[in-house]
Enzyme design. Structure first.
Site, PDB file in Angstrom:
ATOM      1  N   MET A  24       0.824  -1.219   0.000  1.00 29.77           N
ATOM      2  CA  MET A  24       0.000   0.000   0.000  1.00 29.77           C
ATOM      3  C   MET A  24       0.849   1.256   0.000  1.00 29.77           C
ATOM      4  SD  MET A  24      -3.329  -0.643   2.359  1.00 29.77           S
ATOM      5  CE  MET A  24      -2.403  -1.394   3.675  1.00 29.77           C
ATOM      6  N   THR A  25       0.705   2.014  -1.066  1.00 27.84           N
ATOM      7  CA  THR A  25       1.315   3.327  -1.179  1.00 27.84           C
ATOM      8  C   THR A  25       0.690   4.244  -0.143  1.00 27.84           C
ATOM      9  OG1 THR A  25       1.770   3.046  -3.513  1.00 27.84           O
ATOM     10  CG2 THR A  25       1.482   5.308  -2.748  1.00 27.84           C
ATOM     11  N   GLN A  97       7.680  -4.194  -3.029  1.00 23.91           N
ATOM     12  CA  GLN A  97       7.128  -4.221  -4.387  1.00 23.91           C
ATOM     13  C   GLN A  97       7.913  -3.268  -5.296  1.00 23.91           C
ATOM     14  OE1 GLN A  97       3.227  -2.425  -5.332  1.00 23.91           O
ATOM     15  NE2 GLN A  97       2.627  -4.437  -6.084  1.00 23.91           N
ATOM     16  N   HIS A 179       5.731  -5.464  -9.619  1.00 19.18           N
ATOM     17  CA  HIS A 179       4.385  -4.905  -9.810  1.00 19.18           C
ATOM     18  C   HIS A 179       4.031  -4.995 -11.293  1.00 19.18           C
ATOM     19  CE1 HIS A 179       0.810  -2.758  -9.275  1.00 19.18           C
ATOM     20  NE2 HIS A 179       1.216  -1.748  -8.528  1.00 19.18           N
ATOM     21  N   ALA A 181       0.764  -5.417 -12.151  1.00 20.77           N
ATOM     22  CA  ALA A 181      -0.700  -5.286 -12.081  1.00 20.77           C
ATOM     23  C   ALA A 181      -1.098  -3.845 -12.373  1.00 20.77           C
ATOM     24  CB  ALA A 181      -1.160  -5.690 -10.681  1.00 20.77           C
ATOM     25  N   TYR A 184       0.032  -0.626 -14.817  1.00 24.92           N
ATOM     26  CA  TYR A 184       1.303   0.086 -14.781  1.00 24.92           C
ATOM     27  C   TYR A 184       2.210  -0.499 -15.868  1.00 24.92           C
ATOM     28  CZ  TYR A 184      -0.402   2.348 -10.581  1.00 24.92           C
ATOM     29  OH  TYR A 184      -1.151   3.098  -9.703  1.00 24.92           O
ATOM     30  N   ARG A 232       3.004  -9.664  -8.965  1.00 27.10           N
ATOM     31  CA  ARG A 232       1.581  -9.347  -8.785  1.00 27.10           C
ATOM     32  C   ARG A 232       0.953  -9.018 -10.130  1.00 27.10           C
ATOM     33  NH1 ARG A 232      -1.801  -5.041  -4.957  1.00 27.10           N
ATOM     34  NH2 ARG A 232      -2.743  -6.760  -3.848  1.00 27.10           N
ATOM     35  N   ARG A 317      -6.613  -2.461   3.052  1.00 29.97           N
ATOM     36  CA  ARG A 317      -7.205  -1.448   3.938  1.00 29.97           C
ATOM     37  C   ARG A 317      -7.327  -1.888   5.403  1.00 29.97           C
ATOM     38  NH1 ARG A 317     -11.649  -0.439  -0.524  1.00 29.97           N
ATOM     39  NH2 ARG A 317     -10.961  -2.595  -0.836  1.00 29.97           N
TER      40      ARG A 317
HETATM   41  C1  LIG Z   1      -3.977   3.285   0.271  1.00 26.62           C
HETATM   42  C2  LIG Z   1      -3.765   2.165  -0.721  1.00 26.62           C
HETATM   43  C3  LIG Z   1      -2.585   2.107  -1.437  1.00 26.62           C
HETATM   44  C4  LIG Z   1      -2.338   1.047  -2.329  1.00 26.62           C
HETATM   45  N1  LIG Z   1      -1.125   0.966  -2.957  1.00 26.62           N
HETATM   46  C5  LIG Z   1      -0.821  -0.122  -3.713  1.00 26.62           C
HETATM   47  C6  LIG Z   1       0.487  -0.316  -4.228  1.00 26.62           C
HETATM   48  O1  LIG Z   1       1.438   0.464  -3.995  1.00 26.62           O
HETATM   49  N2  LIG Z   1       0.685  -1.413  -5.015  1.00 26.62           N
HETATM   50  C7  LIG Z   1      -0.308  -2.314  -5.290  1.00 26.62           C
HETATM   51  O2  LIG Z   1      -0.087  -3.282  -6.005  1.00 26.62           O
HETATM   52  N3  LIG Z   1      -1.549  -2.157  -4.771  1.00 26.62           N
HETATM   53  C8  LIG Z   1      -1.819  -1.123  -3.973  1.00 26.62           C
HETATM   54  N4  LIG Z   1      -3.067  -1.022  -3.384  1.00 26.62           N
HETATM   55  C9  LIG Z   1      -4.024  -2.120  -3.522  1.00 26.62           C
HETATM   56  C10 LIG Z   1      -3.918  -3.071  -2.305  1.00 26.62           C
HETATM   57  O3  LIG Z   1      -2.669  -3.770  -2.329  1.00 26.62           O
HETATM   58  C11 LIG Z   1      -5.058  -4.128  -2.281  1.00 26.62           C
HETATM   59  O4  LIG Z   1      -4.939  -4.973  -3.392  1.00 26.62           O
HETATM   60  C12 LIG Z   1      -6.430  -3.470  -2.273  1.00 26.62           C
HETATM   61  O5  LIG Z   1      -6.503  -2.456  -1.299  1.00 26.62           O
HETATM   62  C13 LIG Z   1      -7.523  -4.487  -2.061  1.00 26.62           C
HETATM   63  O6  LIG Z   1      -7.402  -5.104  -0.801  1.00 26.62           O
HETATM   64  P1  LIG Z   1      -8.354  -4.634   0.445  1.00 26.62           P
HETATM   65  O7  LIG Z   1      -9.757  -4.760  -0.036  1.00 26.62           O
HETATM   66  O8  LIG Z   1      -8.001  -5.643   1.511  1.00 26.62           O
HETATM   67  O9  LIG Z   1      -7.978  -3.241   0.773  1.00 26.62           O
HETATM   68  C14 LIG Z   1      -3.329   0.055  -2.524  1.00 26.62           C
HETATM   69  C15 LIG Z   1      -4.534   0.142  -1.824  1.00 26.62           C
HETATM   70  C16 LIG Z   1      -4.756   1.169  -0.915  1.00 26.62           C
HETATM   71  C17 LIG Z   1      -6.036   1.190  -0.135  1.00 26.62           C
END
Ligand SMILES: Cc1cc2nc3c(=O)[nH]c(=O)nc-3n(C[C@H](O)[C@H](O)[C@H](O)COP(=O)(O)O)c2cc1C
Length: 360
Positions: A24-25, A97, A179, A181, A184, A232, A317
């Site tokens: 998560m970014t 990642q 990454h 997915a 990107y 991913r 989340r």
């Molecule tokens: C704040 C935030 C930042 C995210 N950043 C990335 C990221 O950097 N790389 C990525 O592959 N997915 C990113 N995601 C997606 C999450 O890895 C995850 O797949 C997505 O939130 C669904 O899972 P959840 O329903 O449990 O939140 C991000 C999601 C959130 C909420």
């Protein structure tokens, strides 16, 4: 019956449970390097079976958003070393990642204001990026038009991924996740609706559209060992203007089949609408560890593991507001909910100040 909270052997890493913290970014690295707060944040979450640290740009060119921590300068590596030390001291395991955003970028993030790059000349129109606006203030801005990469440049980006993977090892990570997915860069080559190149890196041929990602998987595996390399993907996701295309399912089945030959740490499906047929197909052809993420609850994750659809489940989340997610699952404690406002940017508030559950 296998449960979410039982250990799992991931290559030579023993995970104490099958709960993974999804990448998560959080956009809290104002200098584009991890800092003390980053280390605290990840260490607080060390009871996860595995942590996947947020997308880390592999180069200046790979950046698509302000304040994301890169993995290509010494300052960034010193910052990541603090993170991996803190997580390991807290008893955890952590991958990072590796990210190149491709056309999801903006000229103000690129060296000398150059255009971002992609498989073809292209522009994302429906999704903004986080960069500098015309007045020079940070904000949501439309992605800039991107230009098509030459074959030589594609090879150079594979080298950037290799360098970033070696950097990750030097900084103490247990492995890396490519990454590929979310539409990107790597996905901008896989996607037949975007990648209409007419050379060996694109077009109708599935092999050609998979060439860049597979060459990168192989090069990175050669550098750090395939057991430390994961990837991913997000089949059938309609994000960042990634369109549907006729051979989409066949493309992902072929990719899964190819990845299966490579003894990787795991294949991670970011479920943003993948059909159950395609997921089952991937499970059939991919013989290694399969991880999934996307709106999982403890119950849904338990069912997915029990039924054998996947081996590991990543939570995004829920990990923002519940550093002790595993303990909450184990004890049936309620989950805290983070507001969207704290997801990206800002300071330690909404980042390191979510406490573990306190029993009253
Ligand atoms: C704040 C935030 C930042 C995210 N950043 C990335 C990221 O950097 N790389 C990525 O592959 N997915 C990113 N995601 C997606 C999450 O890895 C995850 O797949 C997505 O939130 C669904 O899972 P959840 O329903 O449990 O939140 C991000 C999601 C959130 C909420």
């Amino acid at each position: 019956m296998t449960t979410l909270l039982e250990p799992y052997q991931l290559a030579d890493l023993t995970l104490p449970n099958r709960v993974v913290m999804a990448p998560m970014t959080r956009s809290r690295s104002q200098n584009h390097a991890p800092n003390e707060s980053t280390a605290t944040y990840y260490a607080q979450r060390a009871s996860a079976g595995l942590i996947i640290a947020e997308g880390a740009p592999i180069s200046l060119q790979g950046r698509g958003y302000l304040w994301t921590p890169g993995i290509y300068t010494q300052e960034q590596l010193d910052g990541w070393r603090k993170v991996t030390d803190a997580v390991h001291q807290a008893g955890g395991r952590i991958f990072v990642q590796l990210w190149h955003t491709g056309r999801m970028s903006h000229v103000t993030l690129q060296e000398n204001g150059q255009a971002p790059v992609s498989s073809v000349d292209t522009q994302v129109v429906n999704w903004p990026v986080f960069a500098y606006d015309e007045a020079g203030n940070p904000g949501q801005v439309p992605a800039s038009p991107a230009r098509r990469l030459s074959v030589e440049e594609i090879h150079r980006i594979t080298e950037d991924f290799v360098r970033a993977a070696s950097n990750a090892m030097a900084a103490g990570f247990d492995g890396i996740e490519l990454h590929s997915a979310g539409a990107y860069l790597l996905d901008q080559f896989i996607n037949g609706g975007i990648n209409t190149r007419d050379d060996e890196y694109g077009g109708e041929s599935i092999q050609n559209r998979l060439r860049f990602v597979l060459e990168t998987v192989d090069a990175v595996s050669q550098a750090i060992g395939s057991k430390r390399v994961a990837i991913r993907i997000s089949p059938e996701a309609r994000i960042h203007d990634g369109p549907a295309y006729p051979s989409e399912r066949e493309t992902f089945l072929t990719l899964a089949e190819e990845l299966s030959k490579r003894s990787l740490a795991y294949l991670h499906i970011n479920d943003m609408g993948v059909s159950s047929e395609l997921l089952a197909g991937i499970r059939r052809v991919y013989r290694g560890t399969l991880m999934i993420a996307g709106e999982y609850t403890q119950e849904k994750a338990q069912k997915a593991i029990e039924s054998g659809v996947v081996d590991l489940v990543a939570f995004g989340r829920p990990y923002i507001a519940n550093p002790d997610l595993v303990e909450r699952f184990r004890n049936g404690w309620p989950l805290a909910v983070a507001e969207h406002a704290v997801f990206y940017g800002g300071d330690d508030r909404g980042y390191t100040d979510f406490p573990p559950y306190i029993q009253s």
